[in-house]
Design a protein around this motif. Structure first.
Motif, PDB file in Angstrom:
ATOM      1  N   SER A 163      15.076  70.339 -12.659  1.00  0.00           N
ATOM      2  CA  SER A 163      15.999  69.715 -13.610  1.00  0.00           C
ATOM      3  C   SER A 163      17.443  70.078 -13.301  1.00  0.00           C
ATOM      4  N   VAL A 164      17.700  71.366 -13.081  1.00  0.00           N
ATOM      5  CA  VAL A 164      19.060  71.809 -12.766  1.00  0.00           C
ATOM      6  C   VAL A 164      19.537  71.193 -11.457  1.00  0.00           C
ATOM      7  N   ALA A 165      18.672  71.143 -10.452  1.00  0.00           N
ATOM      8  CA  ALA A 165      19.053  70.581  -9.155  1.00  0.00           C
ATOM      9  C   ALA A 165      19.496  69.127  -9.298  1.00  0.00           C
ATOM     10  N   ILE A 166      18.786  68.360 -10.108  1.00  0.00           N
ATOM     11  CA  ILE A 166      19.155  66.954 -10.318  1.00  0.00           C
ATOM     12  C   ILE A 166      20.494  66.844 -11.039  1.00  0.00           C
ATOM     13  N   LEU A 167      20.702  67.708 -12.007  1.00  0.00           N
ATOM     14  CA  LEU A 167      21.887  67.596 -12.857  1.00  0.00           C
ATOM     15  C   LEU A 167      23.167  68.063 -12.170  1.00  0.00           C
ATOM     16  N   VAL A 168      23.065  68.961 -11.206  1.00  0.00           N
ATOM     17  CA  VAL A 168      24.269  69.505 -10.571  1.00  0.00           C
ATOM     18  C   VAL A 168      24.650  68.755  -9.300  1.00  0.00           C
TER      19      VAL A 168
END
Length: 409
Positions: free
Chosen positions: A302-307
């Motif tokens: 999730s974090v990888a997609i958002l950043v």
């Protein structure tokens, strides 16, 4: 706060459709039917007793209380996202406040619903108020959660009044400050139900409160993003992609903070044979390890997609939000089941079918695997409560004036 929206993000923006119509009515009917089916399952549970569930005396909370924690967290996003800009005089997120608050109201109703279905004798609910024990965190949570629901409704009413010029910005700001305080408090009090129970090693930590607040922020923000993006696609509201990007960045920060608090507690508990070594082993390599590593993987992706800007398209944000919500649910499951997974009785009495789920294996054998697994009746009741939440949300979107207005936000 502004942002240069990437070409990929603009290209990912679908054409706006017309809101409402036959599809909305069908969705309302389906949600209503599932709600009635859930009530029927609850009636079966009441008639046959709580022994029909996977819960027993030594693991007395299960899927219902897991969902209670989860929906208390989901309810935070709407109220906090709408309150913070007004409380601090900041620019909002494109007029989504009313939809966000209504989402919060619906999730709070679902949280209360899960508490009700968890009661073996709901007809005696009145005794809780007549014979209240105000030294109990459970009573604190009831009072704060009730206040939270009422305050959410007041916030929504205030925004509606402000649209027609009957509520000043100062009043909106004052209500937002109070709402923000109560929103944070309700998650801390819910956490104290667990952390103030020293007999359960996994729960007895001062970081339980920050865990709950962090989880509430990430899963609540994720839910608001999913709802608002779905409503934008359906033609219900307009939401600038720059606001989506800002909310997505906030979500990434919230998820990282959530993981940070969890890592701090586990490192302290398990470092060089600390008191929580057994808890850490249970999560990383024991019975709950599949759930633990699934949570870590979901939140990391999730974090990888958002950043990454190229991945932060509309579909990407929706996927990341779903992954964050699932990750928080895995965490809630770990907290609830993990608190019962490690036995806290040195000399237990005779085991029966009412004491432990796997009672035939004896006290020791019962803790070799998972001490709790939900039964079909629990899934049926849970589906009914979830359908009730969706039903409330859809009815509000259809009949309440929740579309954005230039007068507020």
């Amino acid at each position: 706060m502004t942002e240069n929206v990437s070409a990929a993000s603009i290209a990912a923006e679908p054409k706006r459709k017309t809101w409402g119509g036959k599809g909305l009515n069908v969705a309302i009917i389906v949600a209503a039917v599932l709600t009635v089916a859930g009530i029927a399952c609850w009636a079966v549970q009441l008639s046959g007793g709580m022994v029909q569930t996977g819960m027993r005396n030594l693991d007395s909370w299960g899927l219902y209380i897991t969902n209670f924690m989860f929906f208390v967290g989901l309810s935070a996003g709407g109220l906090i996202i709408s309150s913070v800009p007004n409380a601090f005089g900041m620019k909002g997120f494109g007029g989504i406040s009313k939809v966000a608050i209504w989402t919060s109201v619906c999730c709070t109703c679902a949280a209360i619903g899960f508490v009700v279905v968890d009661l073996g004798g709901p007809a005696r609910l009145w005794e809780l108020f007549v014979y209240s024990n105000f030294s109990s965190p459970l009573m604190w949570d009831i009072l704060v959660l009730g206040t939270y629901l009422i305050l959410s409704v007041i916030c929504l009413w205030a925004y509606l009044r402000a649209e027609v010029g009957r509520m000043s910005h100062t009043a909106i700001r004052a209500i937002s400050v109070v709402a923000l305080i109560v929103a944070i408090l309700v998650h801390n009090v819910t956490a104290w139900i667990f952390s103030l129970a020293p007999a359960h090693e996994f729960w007895h930590t001062a970081l339980m409160g920050p865990w709950f607040v962090a989880s509430a922020l990430d899963c609540g923000t994720a839910l608001v993003l999913i709802v608002c993006l779905a409503l934008r696609r359906a033609g219900y509201l307009a939401l600038d992609q720059g606001h989506v990007a800002n909310l997505a960045k906030m979500l990434a920060v919230f998820v990282l903070v959530d993981l940070y608090f969890y890592a701090c507690d586990l490192l302290t508990s398990g470092y060089f044979g600390g008191e929580g070594t057994e808890v850490v082993a249970m999560l990383t390599s024991g019975a709950l390890s599949p759930v633990f590593w699934t949570q870590v993987a979901l939140m990391a992706v999730s974090v990888a997609i958002l950043v990454v800007p190229k991945l932060r398209t509309t579909p990407g944000v929706v996927v990341a939000s779903v992954l964050a919500i699932l990750g928080v649910f895995c965490k809630r499951l770990q907290i609830l089941v993990g608190g019962f997974q490690i036995p806290n009785l040195d000399m237990p009495g005779v085991t029966t079918q009412y004491a432990i789920t796997n009672w035939q294996a004896g006290f020791t054998g019962a803790y070799q695997g998972m001490v709790y697994a939900p039964q079909p009746i629990e899934f049926g009741v849970t589906l009914g409560v979830l359908a009730m939440c969706v039903l409330f949300l859809l009815l509000g979107l259809k009949y309440l004036p929740l579309k954005p207005s230039e007068n507020v936000d």
